[in-house]
Scaffold this active site. Structure first.
Site, short mmCIF file in Angstrom:
data_model
loop_
_atom_site.label_atom_id
_atom_site.label_comp_id
_atom_site.label_asym_id
_atom_site.label_seq_id
_atom_site.Cartn_x
_atom_site.Cartn_y
_atom_site.Cartn_z
N GLU A 98 40.09 31.20 31.10
CA GLU A 98 39.87 30.22 32.17
C GLU A 98 41.18 28.85 31.84
O GLU A 98 41.62 28.57 32.69
CB GLU A 98 38.58 29.42 32.36
CG GLU A 98 38.56 28.48 33.21
CD GLU A 98 38.60 28.69 34.66
OE1 GLU A 98 38.44 27.64 35.30
OE2 GLU A 98 38.90 29.80 35.03
N HIS A 101 44.81 29.85 32.52
CA HIS A 101 44.94 30.04 34.02
C HIS A 101 45.24 28.44 34.43
O HIS A 101 46.09 28.32 35.13
CB HIS A 101 43.50 30.30 34.59
CG HIS A 101 43.67 30.31 36.24
ND1 HIS A 101 44.59 31.10 36.85
CD2 HIS A 101 43.05 29.87 37.07
CE1 HIS A 101 44.62 30.84 38.21
NE2 HIS A 101 43.82 30.01 38.27
N HIS A 168 40.54 29.25 47.86
CA HIS A 168 41.27 29.02 46.91
C HIS A 168 42.22 30.12 46.53
O HIS A 168 43.46 30.09 46.33
CB HIS A 168 40.40 28.82 45.38
CG HIS A 168 41.04 28.51 44.28
ND1 HIS A 168 41.94 27.40 44.45
CD2 HIS A 168 41.14 29.14 43.19
CE1 HIS A 168 42.77 27.46 43.01
NE2 HIS A 168 42.02 28.38 42.66
N HIS A 276 36.09 45.55 54.98
CA HIS A 276 37.46 45.76 54.19
C HIS A 276 38.17 46.97 54.28
O HIS A 276 39.38 47.25 54.66
CB HIS A 276 37.49 45.06 52.91
CG HIS A 276 38.49 44.80 52.17
ND1 HIS A 276 39.63 44.31 52.45
CD2 HIS A 276 38.96 45.64 50.89
CE1 HIS A 276 40.53 44.37 51.45
NE2 HIS A 276 40.23 45.22 50.56
N HIS A 334 45.80 45.80 42.26
CA HIS A 334 45.59 45.81 43.67
C HIS A 334 45.74 44.41 44.05
O HIS A 334 46.29 44.17 45.17
CB HIS A 334 44.16 46.46 44.01
CG HIS A 334 43.86 46.63 45.56
ND1 HIS A 334 44.31 47.67 46.15
CD2 HIS A 334 42.85 46.11 46.14
CE1 HIS A 334 43.96 47.59 47.36
NE2 HIS A 334 43.07 46.64 47.21
#
Length: 368
Positions: A98, A101, A168, A276, A334
Site C-alpha cells: 500500500e 503505491h 478511483h 461484464h 488483464h
C-alpha cells in the site's frame, strides 16, 4: 510525517527527472511527458496489484501508515493488528504494498507539477507564441491529479467502498488518457488519408464502449466477483443464470453488503460478473473491426496492429482468469491490457483528428 512523505515522493520522482535531464534527447519536455505517462501506467498496474492482493487497507489511515511515513516506523502497530486478526487486511507485506503505491502516486504528482511549471515558464518566456507549451492542459492535469489523490484518500477512509474504488480506478485511467493526448501533441505523426480520418467518429465510439467495459470490470474487481461464474461460455451451467441486478448494481453501499446492510447475495455477484462478460463480446468485436479498418491506412496501421494484439491478449487473459481460477499475475495483466487499450484508442482518436492529411496527388493530363 507529511514532510517525510513529501521527501519520499520527491526522491522517487528524482529518478525519472534525472534520467530526463542527462539524456541526449533534444526535446526533454517531450521525453518527460512520455516518462510520466509510463510511470502512470506502472502506477495503474501496481494499483491493480494492490487491489487484487487485498492490500488497500494495509495501512488503514491516510496518507501515512498508523501516523508514520513508512511501515518500518509503524511496525509495532501493524504487528498488533495482524496478531489480533491474522486473516485480516493488515499485514507487514500488505502495508508495504500500500505505501509503495502511495509513494509512486506522489512521484507521479511531482512529475505532473514539473510539467505544469515548465509549460508555464516556457509559455511566458516565449511571449505566448510556442503553442507546444500552452499551459492550460498541464494545469488541468495538475487539478485532475489532485482530484485523484482525494479519491485515493476516500478509498481508504471509506473502507474500500466499491463505488469509490471504481471511480478511483476510472480517474486513474482518465489521467493516463490525458497524458497520452498530451504526449501525442508532442509527437510528429505520419499523414492520414481521408478514409482514415473518417474513422474519427467510430474511434470515439470505441473509446466510449471501452470506458463502459472498464467501469464494469472495475465493478467486478471491487466487488470481488471475478469468480462468480467459474465456467464458460455458460455461467452456472446456464446461458442466463439466476441474477440479482438490483443489489448487484446498487452503487452506494458498503463492500459485501446491500444498501440495507445485509450480506450481498451471491446472485448479485453473478449479475456483476455476467454483465461484464457479456458486454466484453460487444467491445472485442467492435475494437477488432475498428483495428481492421485502421490497418488499411498507413498513418494508422501501427496503432491498428497494436489494438488487434492487445484485444486478443484481453480475450485470452479474461478467459484464463476463469479457467485457471483467477491467478494473480494474469489478473494484473488483464488490468494492464485495459490500460493499454485505452492508450491506443486515445492515440487513434488523436491521429484521426490531428495528424496531417495525406496531400492529394494532382493528375496532370498528358499532352496530345
Amino acid at each position: 510525517m507529511l514532510i517525510q512523505l513529501a521527501v519520499m515522493g520527491l526522491l522517487v520522482a528524482l529518478i525519472p527527472l534525472t534520467l530526463t535531464w542527462v539524456s541526449n534527447d533534444a526535446d526533454k519536455y517531450r521525453k518527460l511527458v512520455w516518462i510520466t505517462l509510463f510511470l502512470t501506467f506502472d502506477l495503474i498496474m501496481f494499483g491493480a496489484f494492490t487491489r487484487l492482493t487485498d492490500s488497500g487497507l494495509g495501512c488503514p489511515d491516510w496518507p501515512g501508515c498508523y501516523g508514520h511515513s513508512n511501515p518500518l516506523l509503524a511496525h509495532e502497530h501493524i504487528s498488533a493488528a495482524q496478531e489480533a486478526m491474522p486473516t485480516g487486511p493488515v499485514t507487514v507485506a500488505k502495508a508495504w504494498i500500500e505505501m509503495i503505491h502511495r509513494y509512486l502516486a506522489m512521484a507521479v504528482g511531482v512529475l505532473i507539477i514539473t510539467l505544469m511549471v515548465i509549460a508555464w515558464r516556457r509559455w511566458i518566456k516565449s511571449g505566448r507564441t510556442e503553442l507546444k507549451f500552452r499551459p492550460w492542459f498541464p494545469t488541468l492535469l495538475f487539478l485532475f491529479v489532485c482530484l485523484q489523490g482525494a479519491f485515493g484518500a476516500w478509498t481508504v477512509t471509506m473502507k474500500l467502498q466499491p463505488v469509490i474504488v471504481t471511480i478511483h480506478l476510472l480517474l486513474g485511467l482518465t489521467l493516463l488518457a490525458m497524458l497520452t493526448w498530451l504526449g501525442a501533441r508532442q509527437n510528429v505523426h505520419a499523414p492520414v488519408s481521408s478514409p482514415g480520418r473518417a474513422l474519427a467518429l467510430p474511434a470515439l465510439l470505441g473509446l466510449l464502449l471501452l470506458t463502459v467495459q472498464v467501469a464494469l470490470g472495475g465493478w467486478v474487481s471491487t466487488n470481488y466477483a471475478a469468480l462468480a461464474c467459474n465456467d464458460f461460455p455458460l455461467c452456472h451451467g446456464a446461458l442466463i443464470p439466476q441474477m440479482d441486478f438490483d443489489n448487484g448494481f446498487t452503487l452506494w453501499r458498503h463492500l459485501g453488503k446491500t444498501a440495507d446492510g445485509e450480506y450481498l447475495p451471491f446472485p448479485a455477484l453473478t449479475a456483476i460478473h455476467w454483465v461484464h462478460r457479456t458486454f466484453a463480446f460487444v467491445v472485442v468485436a467492435y475494437i477488432a473491426w475498428l483495428a481492421h479498418k485502421a490497418l488499411s491506412d498507413g498513418g494508422l496501421r501501427k496503432t491498428g496492429r497494436g489494438l488487434l494484439i492487445v484485444i486478443a491478449l484481453q480475450l485470452v487473459t479474461g478467459l484464463a482468469t476463469i479457467y485457471l481460477n483467477w491467478p494473480l499475475a494474469i489478473a494484473v495483466v488483464h488490468n494492464g491490457g485495459a490500460a493499454l487499450l485505452l492508450l491506443l484508442l486515445v492515440m487513434l482518436n488523436y491521429k484521426t483528428r490531428h495528424a496531417p492529411a495525406v496531400e492529394a496527388v494532382r493528375v496532370v493530363p498528358a499532352p496530345f
